[in-house]
Design a protein around this motif. Sequence first.
Motif, mmCIF file in Angstrom:
data_model
loop_
_atom_site.group_PDB
_atom_site.id
_atom_site.type_symbol
_atom_site.label_atom_id
_atom_site.label_comp_id
_atom_site.label_asym_id
_atom_site.label_seq_id
_atom_site.Cartn_x
_atom_site.Cartn_y
_atom_site.Cartn_z
ATOM 1 N N ASN A 115 0.815 -1.220 0.000
ATOM 2 C CA ASN A 115 0.000 0.000 0.000
ATOM 3 C C ASN A 115 0.848 1.270 0.000
ATOM 4 O OD1 ASN A 115 -2.466 -1.481 0.186
ATOM 5 N ND2 ASN A 115 -1.974 -1.866 2.342
ATOM 6 N N GLY A 116 2.169 1.105 -0.069
ATOM 7 C CA GLY A 116 3.052 2.267 -0.076
ATOM 8 C C GLY A 116 4.254 2.013 -0.956
ATOM 9 N N GLU A 117 5.427 2.434 -0.480
ATOM 10 C CA GLU A 117 6.648 2.220 -1.234
ATOM 11 C C GLU A 117 7.289 0.891 -0.850
ATOM 12 O OE1 GLU A 117 9.196 5.571 -0.680
ATOM 13 O OE2 GLU A 117 7.935 6.916 -1.871
ATOM 14 N N GLY A 118 7.992 0.295 -1.820
ATOM 15 C CA GLY A 118 8.622 -0.984 -1.531
ATOM 16 C C GLY A 118 9.588 -1.384 -2.625
ATOM 17 N N GLN A 128 8.699 -7.925 -13.946
ATOM 18 C CA GLN A 128 8.999 -6.522 -13.634
ATOM 19 C C GLN A 128 7.928 -5.595 -14.197
ATOM 20 O OE1 GLN A 128 13.015 -4.855 -14.535
ATOM 21 N NE2 GLN A 128 11.924 -3.407 -15.839
ATOM 22 N N ALA A 129 7.595 -5.776 -15.472
ATOM 23 C CA ALA A 129 6.624 -4.900 -16.128
ATOM 24 C C ALA A 129 5.243 -5.020 -15.499
ATOM 25 C CB ALA A 129 6.558 -5.224 -17.618
ATOM 26 N N GLN A 130 4.835 -6.253 -15.201
ATOM 27 C CA GLN A 130 3.506 -6.434 -14.620
ATOM 28 C C GLN A 130 3.446 -5.899 -13.189
ATOM 29 O OE1 GLN A 130 1.047 -9.935 -15.873
ATOM 30 N NE2 GLN A 130 2.998 -10.767 -16.564
ATOM 31 N N TRP A 131 4.557 -6.055 -12.449
ATOM 32 C CA TRP A 131 4.584 -5.521 -11.082
ATOM 33 C C TRP A 131 4.482 -3.998 -11.114
ATOM 34 C CZ3 TRP A 131 4.130 -8.276 -6.695
ATOM 35 C CH2 TRP A 131 4.218 -7.542 -5.506
ATOM 36 N N LEU A 132 5.269 -3.353 -11.997
ATOM 37 C CA LEU A 132 5.261 -1.892 -12.079
ATOM 38 C C LEU A 132 3.936 -1.357 -12.622
ATOM 39 C CD1 LEU A 132 8.896 -1.227 -13.357
ATOM 40 C CD2 LEU A 132 7.979 -0.780 -11.065
ATOM 41 N N ASN A 133 3.265 -2.161 -13.439
ATOM 42 C CA ASN A 133 1.944 -1.760 -13.928
ATOM 43 C C ASN A 133 0.957 -1.676 -12.776
ATOM 44 O OD1 ASN A 133 -0.928 -2.979 -15.009
ATOM 45 N ND2 ASN A 133 -0.023 -1.547 -16.462
ATOM 46 N N LYS A 134 1.064 -2.606 -11.845
ATOM 47 C CA LYS A 134 0.138 -2.649 -10.695
ATOM 48 C C LYS A 134 0.621 -1.778 -9.532
ATOM 49 C CE LYS A 134 -2.444 -6.019 -7.864
ATOM 50 N NZ LYS A 134 -3.799 -5.644 -8.345
ATOM 51 N N TYR A 135 1.962 -1.726 -9.367
ATOM 52 C CA TYR A 135 2.543 -0.957 -8.253
ATOM 53 C C TYR A 135 3.595 0.018 -8.799
ATOM 54 C CZ TYR A 135 0.472 -4.729 -5.457
ATOM 55 O OH TYR A 135 -0.396 -5.630 -4.886
ATOM 56 N N PRO A 136 3.165 1.075 -9.492
ATOM 57 C CA PRO A 136 4.117 1.998 -10.137
ATOM 58 C C PRO A 136 5.009 2.742 -9.146
ATOM 59 C CG PRO A 136 1.874 2.849 -10.264
ATOM 60 C CD PRO A 136 1.762 1.451 -9.778
ATOM 61 N N HIS A 138 6.619 1.367 -6.712
ATOM 62 C CA HIS A 138 7.637 0.455 -6.208
ATOM 63 C C HIS A 138 8.909 0.496 -7.045
ATOM 64 C CE1 HIS A 138 4.825 -2.414 -3.747
ATOM 65 N NE2 HIS A 138 4.894 -1.195 -3.265
ATOM 66 N N GLN A 139 9.989 -0.009 -6.462
ATOM 67 C CA GLN A 139 11.249 -0.217 -7.180
ATOM 68 C C GLN A 139 11.396 -1.717 -7.425
ATOM 69 O OE1 GLN A 139 14.791 0.825 -4.998
ATOM 70 N NE2 GLN A 139 16.150 0.481 -6.735
ATOM 71 N N VAL A 140 11.827 -2.075 -8.629
ATOM 72 C CA VAL A 140 12.094 -3.487 -8.941
ATOM 73 C C VAL A 140 13.588 -3.648 -9.188
ATOM 74 C CG1 VAL A 140 11.654 -5.406 -10.520
ATOM 75 C CG2 VAL A 140 9.797 -3.852 -9.919
ATOM 76 N N VAL A 141 14.216 -4.582 -8.477
ATOM 77 C CA VAL A 141 15.652 -4.823 -8.618
ATOM 78 C C VAL A 141 15.890 -6.191 -9.251
ATOM 79 C CG1 VAL A 141 16.279 -3.336 -6.684
ATOM 80 C CG2 VAL A 141 15.828 -5.765 -6.271
ATOM 81 N N ASP A 142 17.053 -6.345 -9.876
ATOM 82 C CA ASP A 142 17.358 -7.589 -10.582
ATOM 83 C C ASP A 142 17.727 -8.700 -9.606
ATOM 84 O OD1 ASP A 142 17.805 -9.014 -13.111
ATOM 85 O OD2 ASP A 142 19.901 -9.066 -12.470
ATOM 86 N N SER A 260 5.091 -2.609 -21.882
ATOM 87 C CA SER A 260 6.345 -1.868 -21.994
ATOM 88 C C SER A 260 7.206 -2.259 -20.794
ATOM 89 C CB SER A 260 6.081 -0.358 -21.987
ATOM 90 O OG SER A 260 5.417 0.027 -20.796
ATOM 91 N N ILE A 261 8.509 -2.028 -20.886
ATOM 92 C CA ILE A 261 9.422 -2.448 -19.814
ATOM 93 C C ILE A 261 9.079 -1.776 -18.486
ATOM 94 C CG2 ILE A 261 11.843 -2.400 -19.051
ATOM 95 C CD1 ILE A 261 12.611 -2.738 -22.024
ATOM 96 N N ASP A 262 8.623 -0.510 -18.546
ATOM 97 C CA ASP A 262 8.276 0.193 -17.306
ATOM 98 C C ASP A 262 6.856 -0.107 -16.831
ATOM 99 O OD1 ASP A 262 6.678 1.593 -19.069
ATOM 100 O OD2 ASP A 262 7.771 3.487 -18.901
ATOM 101 N N GLY A 263 6.149 -0.948 -17.574
ATOM 102 C CA GLY A 263 4.811 -1.357 -17.167
ATOM 103 C C GLY A 263 3.710 -0.366 -17.464
ATOM 104 N N GLN A 264 4.051 0.774 -18.051
ATOM 105 C CA GLN A 264 3.037 1.814 -18.252
ATOM 106 C C GLN A 264 2.131 1.543 -19.449
ATOM 107 O OE1 GLN A 264 4.548 5.827 -18.089
ATOM 108 N NE2 GLN A 264 5.763 5.445 -16.249
#
Length: 307
Positions: A115-118, A128-136, A138-142, A260-264
Amino acid sequence: MTKKIRIGTRDSELALWQAHTVQHQLQQLGYATEIVAVKSTGDIILDKPLYELGITGIFTKTLDVAMLSGKIDMAVHSMKDVPTALPQGIVQAAVLERANTVDLLVHKGNLDFLNGEGTVATGSLRRQAQWLNKYPQHQVVDLRGNVNTRMQKLQENDWNGAVFAAAGLERINLKPETYINLDWMVPAPAQGAMVVVAMENDEFALDALSQLNHIETEICTYIERQFLRTLEGGCTAPIGALAKYDEENDTINFHGVLFSIDGQQKFEIQRTFDISEWKKLGFNCAKEILDNGGSELMADIKLKLKK
């Protein structure tokens, strides 16, 4: 059946589990077998994201070479790791019955971050793309390495969680209590399925493996991989696909996505087809996405990954 079949595999715990599963099924049919384990390039180079390595089939290439040089008779793979175009002389010989297709989030006991930053870890552009689409926010690391290595890295870092394929964790009893199923995330084409490849001129191996093939899984993974092949054109991209057979209605339910790679940006298709249409289903769904803006997005993805 005096010939001993040499089964090639990567040397990770999960890969060996898969190879031993094939070995057990062949032995039940009366075949003599042995396991030959090798280390793949994808298991050795862990400090770069997969897409940066620029190698198609990074987890399968070493086994391809071993088979082409006569060191093994067949190779067992997680089907989602196998390129849609196999090397000349090597053919798909069996697809085993599919396991769980779901992705899951392994977390550290606290889900407040949703519900916040993570920070969430994954080595997959699709996840990564699907996570950022749902949780823009957030940060995704490799996150690279075999399942055991990735689980260890999750514990050693201050990330909130990491995304795994449920099937891999379940197969080697590594699924912890602190997880949630990501039912909203479309899996990788052929996720949860195991494939065995062999030389096209090895009739002994092909005959043995034909007895292990699960036709429903073969058809569904064919559709998903055809969708992938039509969209990507040899490029790694955030693509998900899942085909399910509805026995009662004799239909295939298909769900495919391109991000897209950034999920947008997101292109999505969901269709139900009669089973008789399965051979062109993946192609037709991919073409529909490409013709409606997907081709421009794919061109942009290829450009970004080259930089």
